[in-house]
Design a protein around this motif. Sequence first.
Motif, PDB file in Angstrom:
ATOM      1  N   GLY A 145       0.800  -1.227   0.000  1.00 30.54           N
ATOM      2  CA  GLY A 145       0.000   0.000   0.000  1.00 30.54           C
ATOM      3  C   GLY A 145       0.825   1.266   0.000  1.00 30.54           C
ATOM      4  O   GLY A 145       0.356   2.316   0.446  1.00 30.54           O
ATOM      5  N   ALA A 146       2.054   1.190  -0.515  1.00 31.51           N
ATOM      6  CA  ALA A 146       2.953   2.345  -0.467  1.00 31.51           C
ATOM      7  C   ALA A 146       2.400   3.547  -1.231  1.00 31.51           C
ATOM      8  O   ALA A 146       2.708   4.692  -0.889  1.00 31.51           O
ATOM      9  CB  ALA A 146       4.323   1.962  -1.026  1.00 31.51           C
ATOM     10  N   ILE A 147       1.593   3.305  -2.266  1.00 30.19           N
ATOM     11  CA  ILE A 147       1.010   4.427  -3.026  1.00 30.19           C
ATOM     12  C   ILE A 147      -0.516   4.386  -2.981  1.00 30.19           C
ATOM     13  O   ILE A 147      -1.197   4.971  -3.831  1.00 30.19           O
ATOM     14  CB  ILE A 147       1.498   4.431  -4.498  1.00 30.19           C
ATOM     15  CG1 ILE A 147       1.117   3.135  -5.208  1.00 30.19           C
ATOM     16  CG2 ILE A 147       3.006   4.667  -4.552  1.00 30.19           C
ATOM     17  CD1 ILE A 147       1.351   3.182  -6.714  1.00 30.19           C
ATOM     18  N   LEU A 244       3.563   3.828 -11.994  1.00 29.42           N
ATOM     19  CA  LEU A 244       2.295   3.443 -11.382  1.00 29.42           C
ATOM     20  C   LEU A 244       1.831   4.600 -10.504  1.00 29.42           C
ATOM     21  O   LEU A 244       2.565   5.047  -9.612  1.00 29.42           O
ATOM     22  CB  LEU A 244       2.469   2.174 -10.542  1.00 29.42           C
ATOM     23  CG  LEU A 244       2.899   0.923 -11.312  1.00 29.42           C
ATOM     24  CD1 LEU A 244       3.402  -0.143 -10.361  1.00 29.42           C
ATOM     25  CD2 LEU A 244       1.752   0.386 -12.139  1.00 29.42           C
ATOM     26  N   TRP A 245       0.616   5.075 -10.745  1.00 25.68           N
ATOM     27  CA  TRP A 245       0.080   6.242 -10.045  1.00 25.68           C
ATOM     28  C   TRP A 245      -1.073   5.779  -9.167  1.00 25.68           C
ATOM     29  O   TRP A 245      -2.053   5.210  -9.655  1.00 25.68           O
ATOM     30  CB  TRP A 245      -0.399   7.262 -11.075  1.00 25.68           C
ATOM     31  CG  TRP A 245      -0.709   8.624 -10.537  1.00 25.68           C
ATOM     32  CD1 TRP A 245      -0.626   9.065  -9.260  1.00 25.68           C
ATOM     33  CD2 TRP A 245      -1.148   9.745 -11.305  1.00 25.68           C
ATOM     34  NE1 TRP A 245      -0.980  10.368  -9.167  1.00 25.68           N
ATOM     35  CE2 TRP A 245      -1.311  10.819 -10.416  1.00 25.68           C
ATOM     36  CE3 TRP A 245      -1.422   9.933 -12.671  1.00 25.68           C
ATOM     37  CZ2 TRP A 245      -1.752  12.070 -10.842  1.00 25.68           C
ATOM     38  CZ3 TRP A 245      -1.850  11.175 -13.087  1.00 25.68           C
ATOM     39  CH2 TRP A 245      -2.009  12.232 -12.179  1.00 25.68           C
ATOM     40  N   GLY A 246      -0.912   6.019  -7.878  1.00 30.26           N
ATOM     41  CA  GLY A 246      -1.932   5.576  -6.943  1.00 30.26           C
ATOM     42  C   GLY A 246      -2.615   6.726  -6.247  1.00 30.26           C
ATOM     43  O   GLY A 246      -2.348   7.901  -6.510  1.00 30.26           O
ATOM     44  N   SER A 247      -3.499   6.392  -5.326  1.00 31.54           N
ATOM     45  CA  SER A 247      -4.253   7.405  -4.594  1.00 31.54           C
ATOM     46  C   SER A 247      -3.384   8.181  -3.622  1.00 31.54           C
ATOM     47  O   SER A 247      -3.760   9.277  -3.188  1.00 31.54           O
ATOM     48  CB  SER A 247      -5.410   6.741  -3.838  1.00 31.54           C
ATOM     49  OG  SER A 247      -4.911   5.764  -2.923  1.00 31.54           O
ATOM     50  N   ALA A 248      -2.197   7.640  -3.282  1.00 26.04           N
ATOM     51  CA  ALA A 248      -1.353   8.301  -2.294  1.00 26.04           C
ATOM     52  C   ALA A 248       0.083   8.499  -2.760  1.00 26.04           C
ATOM     53  O   ALA A 248       0.922   8.922  -1.974  1.00 26.04           O
ATOM     54  CB  ALA A 248      -1.356   7.492  -0.987  1.00 26.04           C
ATOM     55  N   GLY A 249       0.378   8.195  -4.019  1.00 23.55           N
ATOM     56  CA  GLY A 249       1.749   8.377  -4.478  1.00 23.55           C
ATOM     57  C   GLY A 249       2.001   7.724  -5.817  1.00 23.55           C
ATOM     58  O   GLY A 249       1.068   7.263  -6.493  1.00 23.55           O
ATOM     59  N   ASP A 272       3.593  11.490   0.018  1.00 30.15           N
ATOM     60  CA  ASP A 272       3.525  12.523   1.060  1.00 30.15           C
ATOM     61  C   ASP A 272       4.429  13.712   0.759  1.00 30.15           C
ATOM     62  O   ASP A 272       5.075  14.284   1.656  1.00 30.15           O
ATOM     63  CB  ASP A 272       3.901  11.928   2.427  1.00 30.15           C
ATOM     64  CG  ASP A 272       2.941  10.846   2.881  1.00 30.15           C
ATOM     65  OD1 ASP A 272       1.739  10.954   2.558  1.00 30.15           O
ATOM     66  OD2 ASP A 272       3.391   9.896   3.535  1.00 30.15           O
ATOM     67  N   GLY A 273       4.503  14.077  -0.507  1.00 24.82           N
ATOM     68  CA  GLY A 273       5.300  15.238  -0.894  1.00 24.82           C
ATOM     69  C   GLY A 273       6.784  15.006  -0.926  1.00 24.82           C
ATOM     70  O   GLY A 273       7.558  15.944  -1.142  1.00 24.82           O
ATOM     71  N   ARG A 274       7.212  13.768  -0.732  1.00 30.39           N
ATOM     72  CA  ARG A 274       8.649  13.451  -0.744  1.00 30.39           C
ATOM     73  C   ARG A 274       8.945  12.493  -1.892  1.00 30.39           C
ATOM     74  O   ARG A 274       8.117  11.652  -2.246  1.00 30.39           O
ATOM     75  CB  ARG A 274       9.071  12.810   0.584  1.00 30.39           C
ATOM     76  CG  ARG A 274       8.902  13.712   1.802  1.00 30.39           C
ATOM     77  CD  ARG A 274       9.528  13.069   3.032  1.00 30.39           C
ATOM     78  NE  ARG A 274       8.917  11.772   3.322  1.00 30.39           N
ATOM     79  CZ  ARG A 274       7.830  11.612   4.068  1.00 30.39           C
ATOM     80  NH1 ARG A 274       7.223  12.669   4.600  1.00 30.39           N
ATOM     81  NH2 ARG A 274       7.346  10.403   4.294  1.00 30.39           N
ATOM     82  N   THR A 275      10.131  12.605  -2.421  1.00 31.74           N
ATOM     83  CA  THR A 275      10.591  11.710  -3.480  1.00 31.74           C
ATOM     84  C   THR A 275      11.820  10.964  -2.997  1.00 31.74           C
ATOM     85  O   THR A 275      12.803  11.571  -2.569  1.00 31.74           O
ATOM     86  CB  THR A 275      10.927  12.475  -4.768  1.00 31.74           C
ATOM     87  OG1 THR A 275       9.752  13.154  -5.234  1.00 31.74           O
ATOM     88  CG2 THR A 275      11.413  11.526  -5.848  1.00 31.74           C
TER      89      THR A 275
END
Length: 328
Positions: A145-147, A244-249, A272-275
């Motif tokens: 669930g990372a993204i 891969l583009w998810g709901s959170a990243g 969360d705004g970090r790369t």
Amino acid sequence: MPGGRTPLRLGLLGCADIAQRRALPSLARLRDITLTAVASRDAGKAESFARRFGADPVTGYEELLARPDLDAVYIPLPAAMHAPWAGRALEAGLHVLVEKPAAATADEAARLTRLARERQLVLMENFAFVHHRQQQAVRQLLEEGAIGELRSLSAEFAFPPLPETDIRHRPELGGGALLDAGVYPLRAARMFLGDELEVTGATLRVHHEHRVDVAGAALLTGPTGISAQVGFGFVHSYRCGYTLWGSAGRIGLHRAYSAPDDFAPTLTLECDGRTEERRLTPDRQFTTLFRKFAEAISRGDVAGPARDIERQARLVERVATTARRFPL
């Protein structure tokens, strides 16, 4: 073979560049498979390959298939020759590992896989990249669930213009960007979105002189509405990855399809705004591919690889028949 059995005796049908650069050096690392003979229509080329890789030279493909000391063949011929020679190898009682695309149409794939099932022989298509550990790293992040929930995928494989004499410009040899480059991002879409993909739109750019597609794109949609946008061609700057583009990243993988054995891939995770850039370990995807081929033969897994070929061919054909064609 595993379990102390005699190694799988493999023949090379066609002395292609991909065999010389990637496949045969990778094969040499395995004890489960031994390269027995290499065939070319050019006696000099067969002799050169045989000397380098420690095998018997054979002049002519039919002569290779007639040998009694082979269990399987690897076929890296031009695309239009894959299905005909894979079929002849199956009829000769040999397992087959064939370069992508195994078949140019869904009907061709169905005929080929039906023959493999009837003869109880393994027919496998070479998409080595799916066996690289970097794909496992991406899947693990998704499962964790990372993204968040996956919303879409974009995948591209393209490279700069090819020489005018390149065989990928020749329609009679199965040339064109869709069959050469487009099959990779389409396979990546299947890997993450499953096999029930609908082609909702596609385009192909056609070279006026060579009469083959040299660029293209497709929009795919899965049964739950997750979309994939794929792009491909050989009139571009180099691109070999997917996001891969998810709901959170987002997860991005660069050099996703053609990573050399000594290449340490970079995975990008945005959340969360970090790369964060994660350097992954190198992996030998061709070596793993040959090992998987030998294991499928050892298990008698005829259905799995055949089913995968059929699903890939159907998707590629849907892109080809859906696409609007434009001049380059």
